[in-house]
Scaffold this active site. Structure first.
Site, PDB file in Angstrom:
ATOM      1  N   ASN A   9       0.867  -1.180   0.000  1.00 58.13           N
ATOM      2  CA  ASN A   9       0.000   0.000   0.000  1.00 58.13           C
ATOM      3  C   ASN A   9       0.902   1.228   0.000  1.00 58.13           C
ATOM      4  OD1 ASN A   9      -1.848   2.008   0.444  1.00 58.13           O
ATOM      5  ND2 ASN A   9      -2.392   1.370   2.520  1.00 58.13           N
ATOM      6  N   TRP A  10       1.036   1.835  -1.173  1.00 59.95           N
ATOM      7  CA  TRP A  10       1.945   2.986  -1.285  1.00 59.95           C
ATOM      8  C   TRP A  10       1.363   4.231  -0.618  1.00 59.95           C
ATOM      9  CZ3 TRP A  10       4.289   3.171  -6.954  1.00 59.95           C
ATOM     10  CH2 TRP A  10       5.051   2.013  -7.174  1.00 59.95           C
ATOM     11  N   LYS A  11       0.071   4.241  -0.352  1.00 58.32           N
ATOM     12  CA  LYS A  11      -0.597   5.436   0.200  1.00 58.32           C
ATOM     13  C   LYS A  11      -0.284   6.642  -0.681  1.00 58.32           C
ATOM     14  CE  LYS A  11      -0.395   3.297   4.702  1.00 58.32           C
ATOM     15  NZ  LYS A  11      -0.427   3.436   6.142  1.00 58.32           N
ATOM     16  N   HIS A  97      -9.730   1.407   4.208  1.00 58.83           N
ATOM     17  CA  HIS A  97      -8.504   1.572   4.994  1.00 58.83           C
ATOM     18  C   HIS A  97      -8.804   2.530   6.150  1.00 58.83           C
ATOM     19  CE1 HIS A  97      -4.490   2.720   6.193  1.00 58.83           C
ATOM     20  NE2 HIS A  97      -4.083   1.607   5.616  1.00 58.83           N
ATOM     21  N   GLU A  99      -7.294   4.933   7.271  1.00 58.11           N
ATOM     22  CA  GLU A  99      -7.067   6.357   6.945  1.00 58.11           C
ATOM     23  C   GLU A  99      -8.256   6.922   6.168  1.00 58.11           C
ATOM     24  OE1 GLU A  99      -3.234   5.628   5.184  1.00 58.11           O
ATOM     25  OE2 GLU A  99      -2.495   5.071   7.169  1.00 58.11           O
ATOM     26  N   GLU A 169      -6.228  -4.696  10.196  1.00 58.93           N
ATOM     27  CA  GLU A 169      -5.174  -3.733  10.491  1.00 58.93           C
ATOM     28  C   GLU A 169      -5.511  -2.988  11.781  1.00 58.93           C
ATOM     29  OE1 GLU A 169      -2.957  -2.632   6.619  1.00 58.93           O
ATOM     30  OE2 GLU A 169      -4.604  -1.230   6.884  1.00 58.93           O
ATOM     31  N   GLY A 175       1.830   2.278  10.821  1.00 57.85           N
ATOM     32  CA  GLY A 175       2.796   3.369  10.692  1.00 57.85           C
ATOM     33  C   GLY A 175       3.440   3.776  12.008  1.00 57.85           C
ATOM     34  N   SER A 215       2.702  -2.186  10.381  1.00 60.87           N
ATOM     35  CA  SER A 215       4.150  -2.276  10.628  1.00 60.87           C
ATOM     36  C   SER A 215       4.747  -3.644  10.283  1.00 60.87           C
ATOM     37  CB  SER A 215       4.483  -1.881  12.075  1.00 60.87           C
ATOM     38  OG  SER A 215       4.084  -0.539  12.310  1.00 60.87           O
ATOM     39  N   GLY A 236       2.534  -0.993   4.392  1.00 63.94           N
ATOM     40  CA  GLY A 236       2.718   0.411   4.028  1.00 63.94           C
ATOM     41  C   GLY A 236       4.191   0.746   3.893  1.00 63.94           C
ATOM     42  N   GLY A 237       4.767   1.274   4.973  1.00 61.68           N
ATOM     43  CA  GLY A 237       6.133   1.797   4.949  1.00 61.68           C
ATOM     44  C   GLY A 237       7.163   0.860   4.316  1.00 61.68           C
TER      45      GLY A 237
HETATM   46  P1  PGA Z   1       2.353   0.293   7.750  1.00 66.63           P
HETATM   47  O1  PGA Z   1       0.938   0.539   7.029  1.00 66.63           O
HETATM   48  O2  PGA Z   1       2.869  -1.021   7.208  1.00 66.63           O
HETATM   49  O3  PGA Z   1       3.183   1.447   7.375  1.00 66.63           O
HETATM   50  O4  PGA Z   1       2.060   0.196   9.207  1.00 66.63           O
HETATM   51  C1  PGA Z   1       0.058  -0.527   6.792  1.00 66.63           C
HETATM   52  C2  PGA Z   1      -1.214  -0.003   6.173  1.00 66.63           C
HETATM   53  O5  PGA Z   1      -1.677   1.078   6.568  1.00 66.63           O
HETATM   54  O6  PGA Z   1      -1.792  -0.633   5.263  1.00 66.63           O
END
Ligand code: PGA
Length: 253
Positions: A9-11, A97, A99, A169, A175, A215, A236-237
């Site tokens: 997930n590049w966001k 998601h 967010e 999640e 994050g 994470s 994500g990251g």
């Molecule tokens: P993260 O994000 O791996 O940076 O914690 C995961 C996500 O929000 O899908």
């Protein structure tokens, strides 16, 4: 056998050039995707065509959108329809998601509508659920997640629900560098599967992939993915780094 998925997930990160370089880097490295394993790249809308072209013909590798709108078409300036995604050859859409839920106020009901329109256009939703920290601290995460599933998914027929990939999640682990322990992940994944079994029966519940997100990185992916009810991750990251994400793909069991 259930699908196992390493989903990036590049966001809202990377320029087009950086995104191209990241994909080039990842596809140039050896990775081993078995028949039931997939790598999925959820990239920003403007990069979908680029990613689709770069990954065309790659076995078990797919591109995903990070969102879509709940209506077919029309006067919704700035939104992106499922039909548009379909016309690019996209196969997955991340929905709900945390967010999107938090910053864009996406409700369980809106997400039910988005799930419906995706399925109408044969687009596979990666449906996100998960609790905030206060709910985890109050130990009411099971009720919280059960409600998310119920209000967004339980109107689906048995055939339809099997098209869904679920991503659990916990918001407190996204994050933050704070990962749920592999036991905490397994416990919730088993709970989600038992809820699905209660509604749709064991055979269907057993066929639905449940990814863990929060994470995930190369250093913890093997342990988390080794849990019996964890079928991969939404990342994500660590998905923004070539070596990290390749290691995460290779950590699928
Ligand atoms: P993260 O994000 O791996 O940076 O914690 C995961 C996500 O929000 O899908």
């Amino acid at each position: 056998m259930r699908k196992q998925i390493a989903a990036a997930n590049w966001k809202m990160n990377l320029t087009l050039q950086q995104g191209e370089a990241l994909l080039d880097g990842i596809i140039s490295k050896p990775h081993s995707l078995k028949e039931n394993q997939q790598a999925v790249f959820a990239v920003p809308f403007p990069y979908l065509a680029m990613a689709q072209a770069k990954l065309a013909g790659k076995q078990n590798v797919f591109v995903a959108a990070q969102n879509c709108y709940s209506k077919k078409s029309g006067a919704y300036t700035g939104e992106v329809s499922v039909e548009m995604l379909q016309s690019l050859g996209i196969q997955y859409v991340v929905l709900g998601h945390s967010e999107r839920r938090e910053y864009f106020h996406e409700s369980n009901q809106l997400l039910a509508d988005k799930v419906n329109i995706c399925l109408e256009f044969k687009m596979l939703p990666i449906f996100c659920c998960g609790e905030p920290l206060a709910i985890r601290e109050a130990n009411t995460q099971n009720e919280y997640v059960a409600k998310q599933l119920e209000e967004s998914l339980y109107h689906l027929s048995p055939d339809q629900v099997q098209q869904i990939v679920i991503a659990y999640e916990p918001i407190w682990a996204i994050g933050t560098g704070k990962t749920a322990s592999s036991d905490q992940a397994q416990e919730m994944h088993a709970f989600i599967r038992s809820q699905l079994a209660g509604k749709y029966g064991v055979a269907i519940a057993d066929s639905i992939s449940i990814l863990y997100g929060g994470s995930v990185k190369a250093a913890n992916a093997v342990e988390i993915f080794s849990q019996p009810d964890v079928d991969g991750g939404l990342v994500g990251g660590a998905a923004l780094l070539v070596d990290e994400f390749v290691a995460i793909i290779n950590a699928l069991k």
